[in-house]
Motif scaffolding. Structure first.
Motif, short mmCIF file in Angstrom:
data_model
loop_
_atom_site.label_atom_id
_atom_site.label_comp_id
_atom_site.label_asym_id
_atom_site.label_seq_id
_atom_site.Cartn_x
_atom_site.Cartn_y
_atom_site.Cartn_z
N VAL A 29 -22.75 34.11 -17.98
CA VAL A 29 -23.37 34.90 -16.91
C VAL A 29 -24.47 34.11 -16.20
O VAL A 29 -25.08 33.21 -16.78
N LEU A 30 -24.68 34.52 -14.94
CA LEU A 30 -25.82 33.98 -14.17
C LEU A 30 -26.84 35.11 -14.07
O LEU A 30 -26.49 36.25 -13.76
N ILE A 31 -28.11 34.77 -14.37
CA ILE A 31 -29.18 35.77 -14.22
C ILE A 31 -29.98 35.40 -12.97
O ILE A 31 -30.41 34.27 -12.81
N GLN A 32 -30.16 36.39 -12.11
CA GLN A 32 -30.92 36.18 -10.88
C GLN A 32 -32.15 37.08 -10.95
O GLN A 32 -32.06 38.24 -11.35
N THR A 33 -33.29 36.54 -10.57
CA THR A 33 -34.53 37.30 -10.79
C THR A 33 -35.53 37.13 -9.63
O THR A 33 -35.58 36.06 -9.03
N PRO A 34 -36.32 38.16 -9.35
CA PRO A 34 -37.42 37.95 -8.41
C PRO A 34 -38.53 37.16 -9.11
O PRO A 34 -38.52 37.04 -10.36
N GLU A 35 -39.47 36.67 -8.34
CA GLU A 35 -40.54 35.85 -8.88
C GLU A 35 -41.24 36.51 -10.09
O GLU A 35 -41.44 35.89 -11.12
N GLY A 36 -41.53 37.78 -9.95
CA GLY A 36 -42.32 38.48 -10.96
C GLY A 36 -41.61 38.75 -12.28
O GLY A 36 -42.23 39.26 -13.22
N LEU A 37 -40.33 38.46 -12.37
CA LEU A 37 -39.61 38.77 -13.61
C LEU A 37 -39.02 37.53 -14.28
O LEU A 37 -38.10 37.64 -15.09
N LYS A 38 -39.56 36.36 -13.92
CA LYS A 38 -38.99 35.13 -14.47
C LYS A 38 -39.09 35.08 -16.00
O LYS A 38 -38.16 34.66 -16.67
N ARG A 39 -40.21 35.52 -16.54
CA ARG A 39 -40.36 35.50 -18.01
C ARG A 39 -39.39 36.46 -18.67
O ARG A 39 -38.78 36.16 -19.70
N GLU A 40 -39.23 37.64 -18.05
CA GLU A 40 -38.28 38.62 -18.58
C GLU A 40 -36.86 38.05 -18.53
O GLU A 40 -36.06 38.28 -19.44
N ALA A 41 -36.57 37.26 -17.47
CA ALA A 41 -35.25 36.63 -17.36
C ALA A 41 -35.04 35.67 -18.52
O ALA A 41 -33.96 35.60 -19.10
N GLN A 42 -36.10 34.94 -18.86
CA GLN A 42 -36.01 33.99 -19.98
C GLN A 42 -35.75 34.72 -21.29
O GLN A 42 -34.92 34.29 -22.09
N ILE A 43 -36.47 35.83 -21.48
CA ILE A 43 -36.30 36.61 -22.73
C ILE A 43 -34.87 37.14 -22.82
O ILE A 43 -34.21 37.06 -23.85
N LEU A 44 -34.40 37.67 -21.68
CA LEU A 44 -33.04 38.21 -21.66
C LEU A 44 -32.01 37.10 -21.92
O LEU A 44 -31.06 37.29 -22.69
#
Ligand code: SF4
Length: 328
Positions: A21-36
């Motif tokens: 999968v590709l995860i796409q994120t807004p600036e404010g959720l980059k850390r959450e993207a990493q955790i996910l």
């Protein structure tokens, strides 16, 4: 501050048998993207995070996901938007956790100035609290309406920067209460509904009447229209982002320009910014893409930049100022 439901995402990915999968994120959720990403990797799903900036569900990276050989896209931070996507896409809005009761109690006397019959709107971050806010206000004697909106929004009472359809309800309300941070959305709500609009920022707890600010925005927009008065050659900018592409509207604008003895040239861009246009020789621009671009970035443009509705004013086809919206 944000909740992302990792288990739910994993289950959905397993349902569609996605292995990469590709995860796409807004600036404010980059850390959450990493955790996910870490969580998904631990559960056997190969994960790539897109490093490109994302501003809305209008810009899903489904094509990029396909190019990268991913069988699904996870789009963080924004709600579902109906688009023709090339891979299965899971939209995961990020919901904020704030103490709404405290914020409402603090601002109750200000809210009462709206009148008793009001429309309630918010951004997706606070959508889960909307029923709580509604019930709270009803206990205080308000008659509260939530608009359904059109196909571009996913929830009752939800507004996005290019669509305020849920702020318009069938009832004749006295005012609008917006819950959320920032000025753009409540200004858009005030300009589209033409009703007194109170914005409450649930993070700071502050309340602000936005109608005066909306008037200031309109004055700036009239200044842009005046600046473009003698323009002959217009760059008509369209976006290649799926949810911003308004090719029919752009062609209508080209027709209008031609009819009024002006030149128009279509320009397609992904990320619209003035520096990328510096080398062109146009007198003015019309942005037929995200309605926020000409308004948010106006200070950065040396040439006048208009929305389609502003061009109509310039050409004498409309008198009253109207906010540009992308309706679904
Ligand atoms: Fe947000 Fe603009 Fe996209 Fe609308 S078009 S969702 S305002 S970024």
């Amino acid at each position: 501050m944000h909740e992302i439901y990792e288990r739910e995402v994993l289950e959905k990915l397993r349902e569609i048998k996605a292995k990469k999968v590709l995860i796409q994120t807004p600036e404010g959720l980059k850390r959450e993207a990493q955790i996910l990403a870490r969580f998904l990797e631990e559960n056997g799903i190969e994960t790539i995070i897109s490093g490109d900036i994302n501003y809305g569900s209008c810009d899903p990276a489904d094509r990029e996901a396909k190019q990268l050989g991913c069988n699904a896209l996870i789009h963080l931070g924004h709600s579902y938007m109906q688009l023709n996507l090339e891979v299965p896409t899971i939209f995961i809005p990020a919901f904020a956790r704030v103490d709404m009761e405290k914020v409402l109690k603090k601002n109750l006397s200000e809210i009462k100035k709206l009148g008793r019959k009001i429309t309630l709107v918010t951004t997706v971050q606070h959508i889960k609290d909307l029923n709580y806010v509604k019930a709270f206000l009803e206990r205080e004697g308000f008659n509260v309406f939530l608009g359904k909106g059109d196909g571009r929004v996913s929830f009752l009472g939800q507004v996005i920067g290019c669509n305020f359809s849920s702020a318009k309800v069938d009832e004749e309300v006295e005012g609008i209460l917006f819950i959320g941070a920032g000025y753009f959305h409540p200004i858009g709500v005030a300009l589209t509904t033409k009703k007194p609009t109170l914005a409450i920022n649930p993070y700071s707890g502050d309340a602000i009447w936005v109608n005066e600010e909306a008037e200031r925005v309109i004055r700036k927009r009239w200044a842009q229209i005046t600046k473009a008065y003698d323009a002959k050659r217009f760059g008509v900018i369209i976006s290649t982002k799926k949810g911003q592409l308004r090719i029919g509207e752009a062609r209508r604008i080209l027709e209008l320009l031609k009819k009024h003895g002006k030149e128009g040239q279509l320009i397609a861009m992904n990320h619209i910014s003035y520096p990328a246009l510096e080398g062109f020789d146009f007198d003015a621009y019309v942005v037929v893409a995200c309605p926020r671009v000409p308004i948010d970035d106006v200070e950065n443009w040396r040439k006048p930049v208009l929305t389609p509705k502003e061009l109509e004013i310039l050409l004498g086809l409309r008198e009253d100022y109207e906010f540009d919206e992308i309706l679904g």
